[in-house]
Design a protein around this motif. Structure first.
Motif, PDB file in Angstrom:
ATOM      1  N   LEU A  20      -4.186  -6.912   3.132  1.00 19.47           N
ATOM      2  CA  LEU A  20      -3.462  -7.677   2.124  1.00 19.47           C
ATOM      3  C   LEU A  20      -1.979  -7.340   2.197  1.00 19.47           C
ATOM      4  N   PRO A  21      -1.115  -8.331   1.959  1.00 11.11           N
ATOM      5  CA  PRO A  21       0.324  -8.053   1.938  1.00 11.11           C
ATOM      6  C   PRO A  21       0.743  -7.515   0.573  1.00 11.11           C
ATOM      7  N   ASP A  22      -0.071  -6.642   0.018  1.00 10.02           N
ATOM      8  CA  ASP A  22       0.134  -6.122  -1.330  1.00 10.02           C
ATOM      9  C   ASP A  22       1.052  -4.903  -1.246  1.00 10.02           C
ATOM     10  N   GLY A  23       2.238  -4.978  -1.782  1.00  6.31           N
ATOM     11  CA  GLY A  23       3.186  -3.887  -1.654  1.00  6.31           C
ATOM     12  C   GLY A  23       3.565  -3.700  -0.201  1.00  6.31           C
ATOM     13  N   SER A  24       3.456  -2.473   0.284  1.00  9.06           N
ATOM     14  CA  SER A  24       3.782  -2.253   1.688  1.00  9.06           C
ATOM     15  C   SER A  24       2.603  -2.633   2.575  1.00  9.06           C
ATOM     16  N   GLY A  25       1.491  -3.007   1.994  1.00  3.59           N
ATOM     17  CA  GLY A  25       0.295  -3.380   2.740  1.00  3.59           C
ATOM     18  C   GLY A  25      -0.885  -2.555   2.258  1.00  3.59           C
ATOM     19  N   SER A  26      -2.046  -3.181   2.108  1.00  8.78           N
ATOM     20  CA  SER A  26      -3.209  -2.384   1.712  1.00  8.78           C
ATOM     21  C   SER A  26      -4.467  -2.963   2.340  1.00  8.78           C
ATOM     22  N   LEU A  27      -5.443  -2.117   2.458  1.00  8.24           N
ATOM     23  CA  LEU A  27      -6.686  -2.495   3.124  1.00  8.24           C
ATOM     24  C   LEU A  27      -7.839  -2.508   2.135  1.00  8.24           C
ATOM     25  N   ILE A  28      -8.747  -3.469   2.327  1.00  4.47           N
ATOM     26  CA  ILE A  28     -10.036  -3.434   1.631  1.00  4.47           C
ATOM     27  C   ILE A  28     -11.078  -3.225   2.723  1.00  4.47           C
ATOM     28  N   GLN A  29     -11.577  -2.013   2.823  1.00  9.82           N
ATOM     29  CA  GLN A  29     -12.575  -1.724   3.855  1.00  9.82           C
ATOM     30  C   GLN A  29     -13.866  -2.475   3.539  1.00  9.82           C
ATOM     31  N   PHE A  30     -14.570  -2.903   4.604  1.00  7.43           N
ATOM     32  CA  PHE A  30     -15.897  -3.518   4.419  1.00  7.43           C
ATOM     33  C   PHE A  30     -16.810  -2.472   3.803  1.00  7.43           C
ATOM     34  N   LEU A  33      12.622  -0.414  -0.202  1.00  4.23           N
ATOM     35  CA  LEU A  33      11.437  -1.180   0.182  1.00  4.23           C
ATOM     36  C   LEU A  33      10.209  -0.507  -0.428  1.00  4.23           C
ATOM     37  N   THR A  34       9.315  -1.306  -0.955  1.00  2.00           N
ATOM     38  CA  THR A  34       8.157  -0.707  -1.619  1.00  2.00           C
ATOM     39  C   THR A  34       7.333   0.131  -0.644  1.00  2.00           C
ATOM     40  N   GLY A  35       6.892   1.273  -1.116  1.00  2.66           N
ATOM     41  CA  GLY A  35       6.041   2.129  -0.296  1.00  2.66           C
ATOM     42  C   GLY A  35       4.732   2.380  -1.012  1.00  2.66           C
ATOM     43  N   ASP A  36       4.408   1.487  -1.926  1.00  4.38           N
ATOM     44  CA  ASP A  36       3.253   1.715  -2.777  1.00  4.38           C
ATOM     45  C   ASP A  36       2.405   0.445  -2.832  1.00  4.38           C
ATOM     46  N   TYR A  37       1.251   0.528  -3.463  1.00  6.91           N
ATOM     47  CA  TYR A  37       0.406  -0.657  -3.590  1.00  6.91           C
ATOM     48  C   TYR A  37       0.134  -0.887  -5.071  1.00  6.91           C
ATOM     49  N   SER A  38      -0.788  -1.801  -5.382  1.00  6.79           N
ATOM     50  CA  SER A  38      -0.962  -2.189  -6.786  1.00  6.79           C
ATOM     51  C   SER A  38      -2.130  -1.502  -7.488  1.00  6.79           C
ATOM     52  N   TYR A  39      -2.758  -0.548  -6.835  1.00  7.04           N
ATOM     53  CA  TYR A  39      -3.827   0.239  -7.442  1.00  7.04           C
ATOM     54  C   TYR A  39      -5.028  -0.590  -7.882  1.00  7.04           C
ATOM     55  N   ASP A  40      -5.264  -1.724  -7.238  1.00  4.32           N
ATOM     56  CA  ASP A  40      -6.497  -2.455  -7.563  1.00  4.32           C
ATOM     57  C   ASP A  40      -7.683  -1.602  -7.152  1.00  4.32           C
ATOM     58  N   PHE A  65     -10.427  -2.396  -5.884  1.00  7.14           N
ATOM     59  CA  PHE A  65     -11.090  -2.740  -4.628  1.00  7.14           C
ATOM     60  C   PHE A  65     -10.311  -2.294  -3.389  1.00  7.14           C
ATOM     61  N   VAL A  66      -9.031  -1.937  -3.549  1.00  9.44           N
ATOM     62  CA  VAL A  66      -8.249  -1.507  -2.391  1.00  9.44           C
ATOM     63  C   VAL A  66      -8.678  -0.092  -2.010  1.00  9.44           C
ATOM     64  N   THR A  67      -8.992   0.093  -0.722  1.00  8.61           N
ATOM     65  CA  THR A  67      -9.469   1.406  -0.318  1.00  8.61           C
ATOM     66  C   THR A  67      -8.376   2.257   0.298  1.00  8.61           C
ATOM     67  N   GLU A  68      -7.331   1.626   0.835  1.00 12.03           N
ATOM     68  CA  GLU A  68      -6.313   2.424   1.502  1.00 12.03           C
ATOM     69  C   GLU A  68      -4.985   1.681   1.538  1.00 12.03           C
ATOM     70  N   PRO A  69      -3.929   2.266   1.008  1.00  6.73           N
ATOM     71  CA  PRO A  69      -2.601   1.666   1.199  1.00  6.73           C
ATOM     72  C   PRO A  69      -2.064   2.039   2.574  1.00  6.73           C
ATOM     73  N   ILE A  70      -1.383   1.102   3.232  1.00  9.15           N
ATOM     74  CA  ILE A  70      -0.860   1.377   4.572  1.00  9.15           C
ATOM     75  C   ILE A  70       0.601   0.932   4.655  1.00  9.15           C
ATOM     76  N   PRO A  71       1.356   1.491   5.595  1.00 11.55           N
ATOM     77  CA  PRO A  71       2.767   1.096   5.736  1.00 11.55           C
ATOM     78  C   PRO A  71       2.928  -0.109   6.656  1.00 11.55           C
ATOM     79  N   PHE A  72       2.261  -1.229   6.331  1.00 10.35           N
ATOM     80  CA  PHE A  72       2.325  -2.397   7.207  1.00 10.35           C
ATOM     81  C   PHE A  72       3.761  -2.905   7.338  1.00 10.35           C
ATOM     82  N   ALA A  73       4.437  -3.062   6.191  1.00 10.29           N
ATOM     83  CA  ALA A  73       5.813  -3.584   6.221  1.00 10.29           C
ATOM     84  C   ALA A  73       6.701  -2.671   7.049  1.00 10.29           C
ATOM     85  N   GLN A  74       6.495  -1.365   6.924  1.00 13.95           N
ATOM     86  CA  GLN A  74       7.334  -0.413   7.640  1.00 13.95           C
ATOM     87  C   GLN A  74       7.048  -0.456   9.142  1.00 13.95           C
TER      88      GLN A  74
END
Lengths: 754, 716
Positions: free
Chosen positions: A223-233, A602-609, A611-620
């Motif tokens: 997801l492009p949520d913040g700097s990027g976050s993952l929802i693991q299967f 630049l945001t280095g955080d995510y939205s704490y949903d 369902f999000v399992t891991e925030p990642i530095p996608f934007a970076q």
């Protein structure tokens, strides 16, 4: 005498009655709407549908045998089923298949029932509402529910076009699917859309493209949520019903926005990895009117899926009473029209099937198609970014009081003190220099006299330049608090759908500031630029709305759609760049990237949903080597150690927000409440942090991040090409692996080797 | 008519959506936890701080539905997620026990959140258990609400003992025994929280014998209640809604045996820390005790004014820090062992999604040995785990040292806290205490002032004053000797000087401006005659009374703004004189008008201007005593509080008497008549104020009504 008087009285009464009657009649006319224009439209729309001659769309998935090869490139093959308009993309080298519909192997396990099962198999899902009825709620449906059929299915070069017809709700939506060298593109053709009585709200095109259930393979949704976050299967997720749905480039405050307190989508991308294959979707055209919608397994069906939700109308809350907050929901009248709406699905094979691979695709897209140029030359040392706060105001009973924090003389002393610590490569952003301080907007120039005025600023900038330090002036032109610059809120304010001028209030105890129409602030900035140049500023650091907020303006004098606002902001950045030579923006949306020299905070955080399992530095990962960037100011961190390590992991440069030593207490100021900003409290920390960051990041300033991964829980590795790796350990215990030891709460740089 | 109905119809479809109206601001910071953490100082001012706790993890469905967990529950078909859980307990091994009320069971998880066992007590099934407690041996006590009993199980879930309703003549027959929670002390005594029991916790011995009620709350008894009791007949008073003390909502026990209770629906002392005798150990202990006579726990932000917090549960960590959750605003507040606020945080309720670190309905809170907080969410059926942040840990460590009296050791820690957050008051208090301990009283005084702590400031000031006296003893003695000599010489020379003075003084005409001002001297000596003279002899003019009025208002402002911090703590945050002055003048003017109106109805002889002039003149004690008292207050400490209070009382009494005499003098009343007239005037004043308020409120409503009507017409 009496007679005449009596006549006059009668005349007055007659005139009054006439006026009342006319007004009543006019209101009744408005309410009743006797012209019946709606019905006419319905009749014409209905005649367009030829249900008899068409075979209705069948429920269920297309048969795997019905697919024919329609197009082919060096690496990809497009197979299409003409009866359903579903398609498959095959990667020739690996044989990997991405389907535009759910994986047939797991379809029998699909537990979701009724309409949604049909929707999941449908190539298109629409949401619509009867806008004429205030009570009606919106409906989400696919083709089957509406006796839909395919019309004008045509093969063309590299793909096909088809029109989806919904006779029951009288919609016709033409689409196009095209195969390119390394991606497949789906496109909606707005000019061909037919609408009957109902109002189209949004469209999801091939929503289940590439979807996979959680069982059977590893994978995640990006997801492009913040700097990027993952929802693991995952199966047995906590709160499985939750989904993600956010507007690209942030919520539009001119409409109703469900309150989610999420980070803004700055990058119009999303992706999914399943097993050894992955795709990255870039919303390439019309992204201002798109949402990113993600449904992890268990929320809507057993598949994990993520798609673009194309917006055609938005909900609006019409308030009728200021005091009680009463009102009703309605929808915007006209459909948003975009020249084009296209999503590209870049398909990634085993070697690139992770988020670093996806970031690389996006980076190449930015360089190749968006004109973003990589960093060319770098100094031997990394830059340190120092934001100085000149002054702010505090709420008083009748007048706000001015809180002085850093005069231009003190600014000089701050810069000198940092420079004396051996930090030569520095960039200054001077905020709160304008008339009446940081939270006062409008009439920025000249520089406030209490700080030293224009002359003081010129002297300071000259001093900084003598040390080869550039100075940017921070400004937010999207708000106005004082009516200067010829701004009159009734005439020049940004208006929402109901025509109410939007206001921003950080805190209920403070005065609100008014949003400025984008076309008005473009005018103001254009006239101010020369003054910045006269001060000697190296550029403007745009805070607030520019490059960050995209709000439709319904002020009829300046009306601008979302796409227009994006273009206005790009123009402003372009013009600032041309006049001053450089421009910086805070936490910018990526449409501004080619115009910027640095992305600040630049945001280095995510939205704490949940369902999000891991925030990642996608934007970076996308940005490193393209543009310099910083994370949140170091002295505003919640946790010093962890966030310092995150800065190293994310390849960001240190940034501080400081005031002079004599600063007044800013605790009750409008916006600069930050915990501790006095330069004397931070000099040692700046020196220490800069030295550590410089050692780690200086050699790779112009390099791309080629890989990023989690080595163990709390241990992250960032790779810059083959021979330079940084391993960060957030844990309380040392990390030992393959002869490498990363001390607790620390990082190491590994050079050389593969 | 018909037409109008047509208009009203759409209005009926209005949706109430006030709560959804919050506009999301796109200007959020780059690093953004789902909640903001604050501190509130003694004056109620908010200070933002770094997060004290950060979201660590969520223990949710997967803890109970994963294949392993399902097997422990007897297969996948029988596996259930939590269902409206009500209580949470963490034992010494950090194992987690959840009262899974909706599923009639207790869920036992290990420290990692993996399922250990599920307790249903097959031999006598649980019914809606809503409280759980585990003692040192591992015996599990359950408040089995649906069965109106408490049960004690061994560690494996075997039933050991059932505690039904205790038999005792001390227990009223009307008492309902619905145990919702309990704690057990070292001796094995049970303290049972029962639903709605305003009498306190039910204390039982290990055998289940009723010992008594423990830690009851007091009934709030207001002046209004006293008035009602005085006026109403006995029957009427009894028919009034029964005044009951608040019922204890939850309790916990720390390792020293203190029992902590939280109570809903009361405004003050919501948290109690009870010793073995049932006495509250928090009362009057906090640093701001002087500022907060009625201590209220459970913090709120300023704009959350419309509903007061309702504390749902309490937990205490190893250093005695008390953490409570509020179910109205979802706020978690943390206090130290003396009830000083450390942090509080709350997040907006978001209906569209659920976030790590944010609960929808906080049902219970508990802490583990790692310093983590576990908050049970009764709606989302999960546990949010919050980890102590680096900043939170630093504050905890520093505060623990301060509370133990190890001030010197705490100093470097507090210095670091203050460097990271210059505005965080506990750091300033900690540093002030350290400075006091090191006898650096100047610095202590200055820091205590900054923090707004009057007690510490007064003590440091006392030390500084003593030192000043000691240092300047010689000089002071010389001044005293010189003054006495001057006095003696002066007395000898007095006759001659007086003669000279009399010759030189200009004659004061009785009708001149200065003459009118000097009429004050008459008012001091013969007040009634003096006021009589204002009415009948023209001893006051508009100019002179305006001068005195202005002087009085200025002196009043001076008293408010300049009285020593010791007696007037709000000077520390700065006093805004405009509202105070307006209020003062408003009441004064109201008095003048109402007194004139009343007295002119009741044979009063004073004209409006006489009331105006003499009401101004009657304020002169504010100038005469107020200014010296204010100056003197700067040299006084809390030890001299009684002197200060006496002087202030003197002003009030003198003014009150002057007003009585004034009414007597200018209207020519007897003393009794004057008092009666004053009472009537005050009544009239109250009525005027109320009428003004009603007028404003009604016109506001009217404007709103017209506005919404206009909006309706325009929009539809």
């Amino acid at each position: 005498m009496t007679k005449r008087k009596w006549n006059g009285w009668l005349l007055v009464r007659l005139a009054f009655s006439a006026v009342v009657l006319v007004i009543t009649g006019w209101i009744a006319y408005l309410v009743w709407d006797p012209s019946g224009s709606g019905q006419e439209g319905t009749a014409s729309a209905a005649s367009l549908f030829d249900t008899a001659g068409q075979s209705p769309y069948k429920a269920g998935l297309p048969s795997e045998q019905g697919f024919k090869v329609f197009a082919e490139t060096n690496s990809l093959q497009l197979l299409v089923d003409e009866t359903t308009a579903h398609f498959q993309v095959v990667q020739k080298a690996t044989g990997n298949v991405w389907r535009s519909y759910p994986n047939p192997a797991n379809w029998k396990d699909e537990k979701i029932s009724g309409a949604w099962k049909n929707n999941l198999a449908s190539p298109i899902v629409v949401e619509y509402v009867n806008a004429k009825n205030y009570k009606s709620s919106s409906v989400t449906n696919g083709l089957v529910e509406n006796q839909g059929y395919l019309e004008d299915f045509k093969q063309k070069d590299n793909g096909f076009t088809v029109t989806f017809a919904f006779p029951k709700i009288q919609f016709k939506i033409p689409v196009e699917v095209t195969l390119r060298e390394d991606y497949v593109e789906t496109r909606l053709i707005d000019s061909g859309i037919v609408e009957g009585e109902l109002s189209l709200l949004n469209v999801k095109l091939y929503p289940l493209f590439g979807s996979e259930p959680s069982t059977g393979q590893e994978g995640y949704i990006l997801l492009p949520d913040g700097s990027g976050s993952l929802i693991q299967f995952q199966s047995d997720r906590t709160m499985p019903q939750l989904t993600y749905n956010e507007s690209v480039y942030g919520p539009d405050l001119s409409y109703y926005n469900e309150y989610t307190d999420r980070q803004r989508i700055a990058m119009p991308v999303y992706g999914m990895k399943s097993g050894e294959q992955a795709f990255l979707a870039i919303i390439a055209e019309g992204e201002s009117y798109a949402n990113v919608y993600a449904a992890p397994a268990g929320s809507v069906g057993i598949s994990n899926w993520v798609t673009s939700e194309w917006q055609y109308r938005k909900r609006f809350f019409q308030s009728v009473s200021k005091s009680s907050g009463e009102g009703f929901y309605t929808y915007s009248g006209d459909r948003f029209v975009s020249d084009s709406r296209a999503t590209r699905y870049y398909l990634l094979g085993p070697e690139k099937s992770n988020y670093a691979g996806m970031a690389e695709v996006y980076r190449n897209y930015l360089i190749g198609e968006k004109g973003v140029t990589p960093i060319k030359s770098v100094k031997p040392e990394i830059p340190l970014y120092v934001d100085l706060v000149g002054a702010d105001i505090e709420k008083g009973l009748f007048f706000d009081s001015y809180l002085k924090a850093t005069t231009t003389d003190e600014a000089e002393s701050v810069v000198r003190q940092i420079h004396e610590r051996g930090i030569g490569h520095m960039q200054i952003h001077y905020a709160g220099w304008q008339q009446d301080g940081y939270s006062t907007h409008g009439g920025y120039l000249p520089v406030d006299k209490r700080l030293g005025g224009n002359q003081g600023m010129k002297d300071f900038i000259a001093y900084a330049h003598s040390l080869d330090i550039p100075v940017y002036l921070t400004a937010d032109y999207t708000l106005n608090t004082n009516g200067d610059d010829g701004f009159w809120w009734r005439r020049d304010g940004l208006r929402n759908l109901a025509g109410t001028v939007l206001e921003e209030q950080l805190n209920p105890d403070q005065d609100a500031s008014t949003y400025v129409s984008p076309k008005f602030y473009r005018k103001v900035i254009a006239s101010d630029l020369d003054a910045y140049k006269a001060l000697g500023a190296d550029g403007i650091d745009y805070e607030g709305g520019i490059a960050q907020e995209v709000i439709t303006d319904f002020n009829s004098r300046y009306s601008a759609s979302r796409a227009d606002v994006v273009q206005i902001q790009r123009d402003i950045l372009q013009q600032s760049h041309e006049t001053l030579g450089s421009v910086v923006a805070s936490n910018a949306n990526f449409y501004a990237l080619d115009k910027l020299d640095h992305v600040h905070r630049l945001t280095g955080d995510y939205s704490y949903d949940v369902f999000v399992t891991e925030p990642i530095p996608f934007a970076q990962i996308v940005l490193h080597g393209l543009k310099t960037y910083t994370l949140e100011w170091s002295n505003v961190r919640d946790e010093w150690d962890d966030e310092f390590l995150r800065m190293i992991e994310f390849g960001a440069y240190p940034a501080y927000v400081l005031t002079g030593e004599q600063a007044e207490n800013l605790r009750r100021s409008y916006s600069v409440w930050y915990y501790s900003m006095n330069v004397k409290d931070w000099l040692d920390r700046i020196e220490e942090e800069y030295a550590q960051a410089n050692e780690a990041l200086a050699p790779v300033q112009d390099r791309f991040i080629t890989d990023h991964r989690t080595l163990a829980e709390g241990v992250k590795e960032t790779v810059y090409g083959g021979d330079y790796r940084i391993i960060v350990n957030y844990n309380e215990t040392a990390y030992v692996q393959d002869g490498l030891t990363v001390p607790a709460n620390n990082f190491i740089v590994v050079k050389g080797g593969a | 008519m018909n037409n109008r109905r047509l208009w009203m119809l759409p209005a009926l479809f209005l949706l109430l959506a006030a709560t959804n109206l919050v506009l999301p601001s796109a200007r959020i910071a780059a690093s953004q936890l789902p909640y903001d953490t604050y501190y509130k100082d003694g004056f109620g001012q908010l200070v933002r701080t770094q997060a004290a706790y950060v979201p660590a993890s969520v223990i949710g469905q997967d803890a109970l539905l994963s294949p392993d967990a399902a097997a422990l529950q007897g297969g996948e078909a029988k596996a259930r997620a939590l269902n409206q859980p009500k209580d949470l307990f963490v034992d010494e091994r950090d194992h987690i026990y959840i009262a899974d009320t909706g599923n009639n069971r207790i869920v036992h998880l290990d420290a990692n959140g993996s399922l250990v066992q599920v307790l249903t007590v097959a031999e006598s099934p649980l019914k809606k258990p809503s409280g759980v407690f585990v003692d040192k041996q591992g015996d599990i006590y359950i408040a089995d609400t649906g069965n109106n009993r408490v049960v004690r199980l061994d560690a494996d879930g075997k039933l050991l003992k059932v505690f039904g309703r205790p038999e005792s003549s001390y227990l009223p027959a009307s008492f309902k025994y619905d145990p919702i929670n309990l704690v057990v002390d070292k001796r094995g005594f049970l303290y049972v929280t029962t639903l709605g029991a305003y009498q306190g916790l039910v204390q039982l011995d290990p055998e289940g014998k009723f010992i008594g009620f423990f830690g009851p709350n007091k009934v709030a008894f207001s002046v209004f209640d006293a008035f009602k009791r005085f006026v109403y007949t006995r029957e009427m008073y009894q028919r009034e809604l029964k005044k009951l003390p608040g019922a204890i909502a939850n309790a916990t026990i720390d390792r020293d045996g203190f029992v902590y209770t939280v109570t809903k629906e009361i405004e003050t002392d919501q948290i109690k820390k009870l010793n073995i005798a049932g006495l509250d150990q928090l009362a009057g202990k906090s640093d701001f005790a002087a500022l907060q006579a009625n201590r209220s726990y459970g913090e709120v932000l300023h704009w959350q004014r419309d509903m007061s917090p309702q504390l749902n549960d309490v937990t205490v960590d190893a250093s005695g820090n008390i953490t409570v959750v509020d179910s109205i605003w979802n706020t978690v507040s943390q206090y130290d062992l003396n009830g000083n606020l450390l942090f509080f945080w709350s997040s907006d309720v978001i209906t569209a999604t659920s976030k790590t670190g944010v609960v929808k309905t906080p049902a219970a809170i508990a802490g583990n040995s790692k310093g983590e907080l576990l908050v049970l969410d009764g709606t989302n059926n999960l546990i949010q785990v919050l980890r102590l942040s680096a900043f939170g840990k630093l504050v905890h460590d520093a505060n623990a040292l301060t509370q133990e009296g190890r001030y010197e050791e705490s100093e470097p820690l507090w210095n670091e806290v203050r460097r990271q957050n210059a505005q965080y008051t506990p750091a300033i208090i900690g540093l002030a205490k350290a400075a006091y301990k090191q006898e650096d009283f100047e610095r202590a005084q200055q820091l205590f002032y900054e923090a707004g702590v009057t007690g510490g400031y007064s003590e440091s000031f006392w030390q500084n004053r003593l030192e000043w006296f000691q240092r300047n003893f010689g000089l002071l003695m010389n001044i005293v000797i010189a003054a006495s000599l001057a006095f003696i010489i002066g007395r000898k020379l007095k006759p001659r000087l007086q003669a000279g003075a009399r010759l030189r003084l200009p004659a004061i005409g009785p009708q001149s401006f200065t003459g009118r001002l000097s009429h004050l001297l008459v008012l001091v000596k013969h007040p009634i005659d003096g006021f009589y003279a204002i009415r009948y002899e023209g001893k006051a003019s508009l100019a002179s009374s305006l001068v005195i009025l202005t002087g009085a208002v200025a002196s009043f402002g001076y008293m408010e703004a300049s009285t020593s911090f010791v007696f007037n703590p709000k000077v520390q945050i700065g006093v805004d004189l405009i509202p105070i002055t307006v209020q003062f003048l408003g009441i004064w003017l109201g008095w003048v008008i109402s007194n004139y109106l009343i007295s002119s109805l009741l044979r009063g002889e004073g004209r409006f201007r006489d009331v105006f002039y003499s009401s101004s003149y009657a304020l002169f004690p504010i100038i005469l005593i107020g200014i010296p008292v204010t100056l003197l207050s700067k040299a006084m400490t809390l030890n001299e509080l009684s002197i200060y209070n006496f002087l202030k009382l003197a002003i009030a009494i003198w003014i009150a008497l002057l007003f009585v005499w004034m009414v007597q003098g200018i209207h020519n009343y007897t003393f009794i008549e004057a008092v009666f007239i004053i009472a009537l005037s005050l009544l009239a004043l109250t009525i005027i104020v109320i009428l003004i308020f009603i007028l404003i409120a009604l016109s506001n409503e009217l404007v709103n009504f017209i506005n919404s009507l206009y909006q309706e017409v325009i929009i539809r």
